[in-house]
Design a protein around this motif. Structure first.
Motif, short mmCIF file in Angstrom:
data_model
loop_
_atom_site.label_atom_id
_atom_site.label_comp_id
_atom_site.label_asym_id
_atom_site.label_seq_id
_atom_site.Cartn_x
_atom_site.Cartn_y
_atom_site.Cartn_z
N THR A 42 30.82 47.80 39.54
CA THR A 42 31.55 48.84 40.30
C THR A 42 30.75 49.25 41.54
OG1 THR A 42 32.34 49.64 38.17
CG2 THR A 42 32.74 51.06 40.06
N GLY A 43 29.45 49.43 41.34
CA GLY A 43 28.59 49.78 42.47
C GLY A 43 28.63 48.71 43.55
N TRP A 44 28.65 47.47 43.10
CA TRP A 44 28.69 46.32 44.01
C TRP A 44 30.00 46.36 44.81
CZ3 TRP A 44 28.44 40.57 41.98
CH2 TRP A 44 28.00 39.74 43.01
N PHE A 45 31.08 46.78 44.13
CA PHE A 45 32.37 46.88 44.82
C PHE A 45 32.27 47.83 46.01
CE2 PHE A 45 36.20 49.37 45.56
CZ PHE A 45 37.10 48.38 45.89
N PHE A 46 31.72 49.03 45.76
CA PHE A 46 31.64 50.01 46.85
C PHE A 46 30.68 49.56 47.94
CE2 PHE A 46 33.36 52.73 43.44
CZ PHE A 46 34.49 53.17 44.12
N HIS A 47 29.64 48.84 47.52
CA HIS A 47 28.68 48.31 48.50
C HIS A 47 29.36 47.31 49.43
CE1 HIS A 47 25.42 45.49 49.76
NE2 HIS A 47 24.85 46.63 50.05
N GLU A 48 30.19 46.44 48.86
CA GLU A 48 30.81 45.36 49.66
C GLU A 48 32.08 45.83 50.37
OE1 GLU A 48 29.65 42.48 50.31
OE2 GLU A 48 28.01 42.31 48.88
N ALA A 49 32.78 46.80 49.77
CA ALA A 49 34.10 47.16 50.30
C ALA A 49 34.04 47.77 51.70
CB ALA A 49 34.79 48.14 49.35
N PHE A 50 32.96 48.45 52.00
CA PHE A 50 32.92 49.17 53.28
C PHE A 50 32.02 48.49 54.32
CE2 PHE A 50 33.99 52.23 49.95
CZ PHE A 50 35.24 52.60 50.41
N ARG A 51 31.65 47.26 54.01
CA ARG A 51 30.83 46.51 54.99
C ARG A 51 31.67 45.40 55.59
NH1 ARG A 51 25.67 43.76 53.62
NH2 ARG A 51 27.03 42.72 52.15
N PRO A 52 31.61 45.17 56.90
CA PRO A 52 32.31 44.01 57.43
C PRO A 52 31.65 42.73 56.90
CG PRO A 52 31.12 45.22 59.16
CD PRO A 52 30.84 45.91 57.88
N ARG A 53 32.27 41.64 56.79
CA ARG A 53 33.56 41.35 57.34
C ARG A 53 34.67 41.70 56.37
NH1 ARG A 53 33.18 34.75 57.35
NH2 ARG A 53 35.37 34.28 57.70
N TYR A 54 35.78 42.25 56.91
CA TYR A 54 36.88 42.68 56.06
C TYR A 54 37.89 41.54 55.90
CZ TYR A 54 34.75 47.12 57.18
OH TYR A 54 33.84 48.14 57.34
N GLU A 55 38.30 41.36 54.68
CA GLU A 55 39.20 40.23 54.38
C GLU A 55 40.64 40.71 54.40
OE1 GLU A 55 38.07 37.29 54.17
OE2 GLU A 55 35.96 37.43 53.57
N TRP A 56 41.12 41.10 55.58
CA TRP A 56 42.46 41.70 55.68
C TRP A 56 43.56 40.75 55.24
CZ3 TRP A 56 42.48 46.60 55.63
CH2 TRP A 56 41.49 47.35 56.28
N ARG A 57 43.44 39.51 55.68
CA ARG A 57 44.51 38.55 55.38
C ARG A 57 44.65 38.35 53.86
NH1 ARG A 57 45.11 32.54 57.95
NH2 ARG A 57 44.93 33.71 59.87
N GLU A 58 43.52 38.21 53.19
CA GLU A 58 43.55 38.03 51.74
C GLU A 58 44.02 39.31 51.06
OE1 GLU A 58 43.46 35.46 50.03
OE2 GLU A 58 43.01 36.12 48.00
N PHE A 59 43.64 40.46 51.62
CA PHE A 59 44.08 41.74 51.06
C PHE A 59 45.61 41.85 51.12
CE2 PHE A 59 45.27 46.19 52.10
CZ PHE A 59 45.04 46.76 50.86
N ILE A 60 46.18 41.49 52.26
CA ILE A 60 47.64 41.56 52.41
C ILE A 60 48.31 40.59 51.43
CG2 ILE A 60 49.59 41.14 54.02
CD1 ILE A 60 47.92 43.57 54.83
#
Lengths: 256, 249
Positions: free
Chosen positions: A21-39
């Motif tokens: 979970t901690g790793w999630f928050f660490h990675e979620a707010f750092r670029p690069r953002y995977e917008w295409r995969e998120f959509i």
């Protein structure tokens, strides 16, 4: 005092899940953002769950109304059926049942998909291809599950209420306007907001547990099956625990 | 029996590499070099640590100690971004092919180009995809899903994906595992052809002796975590050492 083996297993698993979970928050707010995969994941997780959620929502509303009617008739408060159905669905049954359906469909799907990718080395291949697999696979799925479940719950609630309207009309005739007026007269902001907020946590838990189980899958195809299975069990349990905490918190805050 | 290869221009130098999983030391001061345009086969029994070795080279596993120098740079001290850049120059063919089953062949091949931020136009990317597919003889599969392909075809597509970034080095993990002898021979020939076409240097992990014989310029025998012996196929096949000879019987 020696910790029993089951206790050690539990603590190890809890520690690993917390780190994940901690790793999630660490990675979620750092670029690069995977917008295409998120959509894409929003489409896969949200849009493709629509028919199932809609059907279960409709049945839920219909059955709830039909089950409530005899008791309320006995007490002479038949006219309160729309209010009771609305409160039950919006505050509790809608979010929880939808989250459980979501855990069954999406939690197991994510667990099996990532588990299969792990054992067939696709996650390693992604890393070799210059992709942070945690960001690409986990962050996008957890974020999509967190965003899409509340939307599914809103839709499910609306369809459940319509199912309730049909349920009311099986034994008596009530106009849709009257039904809807009674529903909205009953519901207050304090009913909607906590119920809506907790669905974000439900979605987050289902996505995270599914990803955690799949990402850490091992032991071949047997491990994939086990990941999918334990993702459903654990995320369903997480939904109930979050619901319990949500009720306690709203109680303490006096927004019941 | 340990021979030292003539290392005129090593592209990979591994020195005293150690890796243990719990109490199991799979690599124990393992050292080997790979020269430019050379195919080195690492031969060893199942579970001897061959795959661990190449996963350490590509940075998928962190060794406990030792040194891995690739193209003049130390892998073990690289930060993640530098390692990603280095990975453009190192191809990795996974034993299970590791094709993304949710993507078509085209998307599988485009994936490393998009992810490594390779600055090429869509047209160039398309041309490169077609070129590598033609080089592995599977141009017609471009819009197929991996599940529609046979094991041998999947292996070729996986190799095409490895080649799409035109790497200097390719690491092959059991390239003929699970394939019938005829397809295995085709893959072995393809490995040789790739070296000629793309001027690559390769480390090939295998215990398929037909593949070893067909592809190896030099063989390193991995026993007890160490490079027990090195030499050409003919040299090692003629060895009297029973530890080496057991692979050639």
């Amino acid at each position: 005092m020696e910790i029993p083996k089951a206790g050690k297993v539990f603590l190890t698993e809890a520690g690993a899940l917390s780190r994940f979970t901690g790793w999630f928050f660490h990675e979620a707010f750092r670029p690069r953002y995977e917008w295409r995969e998120f959509i894409r994941q929003c489409f896969m997780i949200g849009f493709k769950s629509l028919p199932l959620v809609a059907l279960t929502g409709f049945i839920m509303g219909l059955v709830l109304t039909m089950q409530l009617r005899p008791t309320l008739v006995d007490y002479g408060v038949e006219a309160r059926i729309p209010a009771m159905v609305a409160l039950s669905i919006v505050r509790e049954i809608g979010p929880v049942i939808t989250a459980l359906i979501f855990a069954g469909k999406i939690g197991s799907g994510i667990g099996a998909e990532l588990g299969s990718m792990r054992v067939t080395e696709q996650i390693d291949a992604m890393e070799v291809s210059g992709t942070n697999p945690y960001k690409y696979l986990v962050v996008t799925r957890v974020a999509a599950a967190t965003v899409m479940l509340p939307l599914l719950v809103i839709m499910s609630d609306a369809i459940s209420l319509y199912g309730g309207y049909l349920g009311v009309n099986i034994s008596a005739i009530t106009s849709f306007d009257l039904y809807i007026t009674q529903v909205f007269d009953t519901l207050h902001f304090s009913d909607l907001l906590p119920a809506f907020i907790k669905t974000f946590f439900f979605g987050f838990a289902v996505g995270l547990v599914g990803c955690y189980k799949g990402y850490n899958s091992s032991k071949g195809t047997e491990g994939v099956g086990r990941s999918a299975n334990s993702a459903v069990v654990l995320s369903s349990l997480a939904v109930f625990i979050i619901d319990l905490l949500a009720v306690q918190i709203t109680d303490i805050l006096g927004i019941n | 029996m340990v021979q030292t290869a003539e290392n005129n221009n090593p592209v990979i130098t591994i020195t005293n590499l150690c890796k243990a999983f719990g109490k199991n030391r799979v690599l124990d001061n393992f050292s080997i070099t790979l020269d430019q345009k050379e195919n080195v086969v690492v031969l060893g029994r199942s579970g001897s640590g061959k795959s661990v070795l190449i996963k350490c080279i590509i940075g998928l596993l962190a060794p406990d100690s030792g040194s891995i120098n690739v193209l003049g740079e130390e892998i073990l001290t690289m930060d993640h971004d530098t390692l990603d850049k280095m990975r453009v120059r190192i191809g990795f063919l996974f034993q299970s092919n590791a094709l993304y089953d949710s993507m078509t062949v085209r998307q599988n091949l485009e994936f490393p180009m998009r992810r490594h931020w390779i600055e090429i136009s869509q047209k160039e990317a398309e041309d490169r995809v077609k070129e590598v597919l033609e080089n592995v003889g599977l141009a017609h599969t471009i819009d197929m899903m991996p599940s529609e392909l046979s094991g041998g075809m999947q292996k070729r597509i996986a190799l095409a994906r490895t080649l799409i970034l035109k790497p200097d080095i390719i690491l092959y993990d059991e390239p003929t595992a699970g394939l019938d002898p005829v397809t295995g021979k085709e893959i072995s020939n393809l490995i040789k052809q790739v070296r000629e076409t793309y001027n690559t240097s390769s480390i090939i992990i295998s215990h398929d002796m037909k593949c070893v014989k067909a592809t190896a310029d030099r063989i390193g025998v991995l026993i007890n975590g160490q490079c027990y012996a090195q030499g050409s196929y003919a040299d090692l096949a003629a060895s009297n050492d029973k530890n080496v000879n057991q692979f050639f019987e």
